[in-house]
Design a protein around this motif. Sequence first.
Motif, PDB file in Angstrom:
ATOM      1  N   GLU A  98       0.936  -1.127  -0.143  1.00 31.53           N
ATOM      2  CA  GLU A  98       0.010  -0.049  -0.222  1.00 31.53           C
ATOM      3  C   GLU A  98       0.933   1.203  -0.063  1.00 31.53           C
ATOM      4  OE1 GLU A  98      -2.594   2.250   3.410  1.00 31.53           O
ATOM      5  OE2 GLU A  98      -3.397   0.146   2.922  1.00 31.53           O
ATOM      6  N   SER A  99       0.442   1.998  -0.835  1.00 35.42           N
ATOM      7  CA  SER A  99       1.317   3.484  -0.968  1.00 35.42           C
ATOM      8  C   SER A  99       0.206   4.420  -0.731  1.00 35.42           C
ATOM      9  CB  SER A  99       2.218   3.704  -1.922  1.00 35.42           C
ATOM     10  OG  SER A  99       1.319   3.661  -3.173  1.00 35.42           O
ATOM     11  N   THR A 100       0.468   5.498   0.147  1.00 31.88           N
ATOM     12  CA  THR A 100      -0.466   6.623   0.330  1.00 31.88           C
ATOM     13  C   THR A 100       0.449   8.113   0.348  1.00 31.88           C
ATOM     14  OG1 THR A 100      -1.745   5.333   1.782  1.00 31.88           O
ATOM     15  CG2 THR A 100      -1.858   7.675   2.189  1.00 31.88           C
ATOM     16  N   LYS A 101      -0.224   9.013  -0.483  1.00 29.76           N
ATOM     17  CA  LYS A 101       0.017  10.220  -0.378  1.00 29.76           C
ATOM     18  C   LYS A 101      -0.862  11.330   0.115  1.00 29.76           C
ATOM     19  CE  LYS A 101       0.576  12.322  -4.580  1.00 29.76           C
ATOM     20  NZ  LYS A 101       0.911  12.800  -6.165  1.00 29.76           N
ATOM     21  N   ILE A 102      -0.250  12.221   0.715  1.00 23.62           N
ATOM     22  CA  ILE A 102      -1.359  13.275   1.450  1.00 23.62           C
ATOM     23  C   ILE A 102      -0.736  14.680   0.951  1.00 23.62           C
ATOM     24  CG2 ILE A 102      -2.110  14.477   3.567  1.00 23.62           C
ATOM     25  CD1 ILE A 102      -1.770  11.804   5.059  1.00 23.62           C
ATOM     26  N   THR A 139      -4.442   6.967  -2.171  1.00 24.98           N
ATOM     27  CA  THR A 139      -4.148   5.507  -1.580  1.00 24.98           C
ATOM     28  C   THR A 139      -4.169   4.728  -2.729  1.00 24.98           C
ATOM     29  OG1 THR A 139      -4.597   6.174   0.425  1.00 24.98           O
ATOM     30  CG2 THR A 139      -4.145   3.655  -0.189  1.00 24.98           C
ATOM     31  N   VAL A 140      -3.021   3.903  -3.056  1.00 23.06           N
ATOM     32  CA  VAL A 140      -3.115   2.879  -4.157  1.00 23.06           C
ATOM     33  C   VAL A 140      -2.594   1.329  -3.351  1.00 23.06           C
ATOM     34  CG1 VAL A 140      -1.861   2.048  -6.140  1.00 23.06           C
ATOM     35  CG2 VAL A 140      -2.413   4.415  -5.571  1.00 23.06           C
ATOM     36  N   ILE A 141      -3.469   0.456  -3.668  1.00 20.92           N
ATOM     37  CA  ILE A 141      -3.202  -0.924  -3.083  1.00 20.92           C
ATOM     38  C   ILE A 141      -2.525  -1.663  -4.345  1.00 20.92           C
ATOM     39  CG2 ILE A 141      -4.179  -3.094  -2.227  1.00 20.92           C
ATOM     40  CD1 ILE A 141      -4.574  -0.598  -0.380  1.00 20.92           C
TER      41      ILE A 141
END
Length: 220
Positions: A98-102, A139-141
Amino acid sequence: MKKLLLMAAVAVMGISANAQEFRFGPKAGFAMSTIKLDDKQDDLDGRKMSAKYTFYIGGMAEYKFNDNFAVQGEVLYSPLGAKEKIDGVNAGGMYFGESTKITFGTLLIPVSAKYFITEGFSVAAGVNVGLILTAKQKTVIGSDFLDVEMEGEGGDVDIKKDIKSLNLAPFLGVEYMLENGLFFDARYSLGVSNLSNDNSGGSVKNSFAQVGVGFKFGGN
């Protein structure tokens, strides 16, 4: 009373006489932004997301009182924030991560006091008043075979209601200006405001470093 008024008038005249120059101009550059979450946020102690590399752009104005002291104000825009990548697990022989960018779309209003060590080289201390205009999370799974963007158009989810609008960040910085008005500066702003609207008591703090270039018009 007359003596006090006379002394005040003399002082004001003295400041005006010693004032050397007013300068203004554009500036832009590179920013490195981080977000730190405390132990009550996502149940992780001192969790700090990876740096997000972004930009800033805007303008500045400087009033120099004498050879050594000046005040400076700026208005900048920067899409600050952070990112995070969480290693996944093997599920039935398939890897998931999982990658997340805020991203915090932030209007920055830095105000600082400057001390000139030489005519072109100065150090500064002040505070960045950040107004968070937008807040989004993407968010990308991911797996071995595909990436799946989470809910929201283009994978972006509006989280503005979860984030407070005011981000106060004291900063220290340095600047070097050439004779033609071109200058280079660098600073670090330490986020001290809790940006979380979560009532659980957890905190979210946004700090950032900036390196940039600009040009000053005006002067004597």
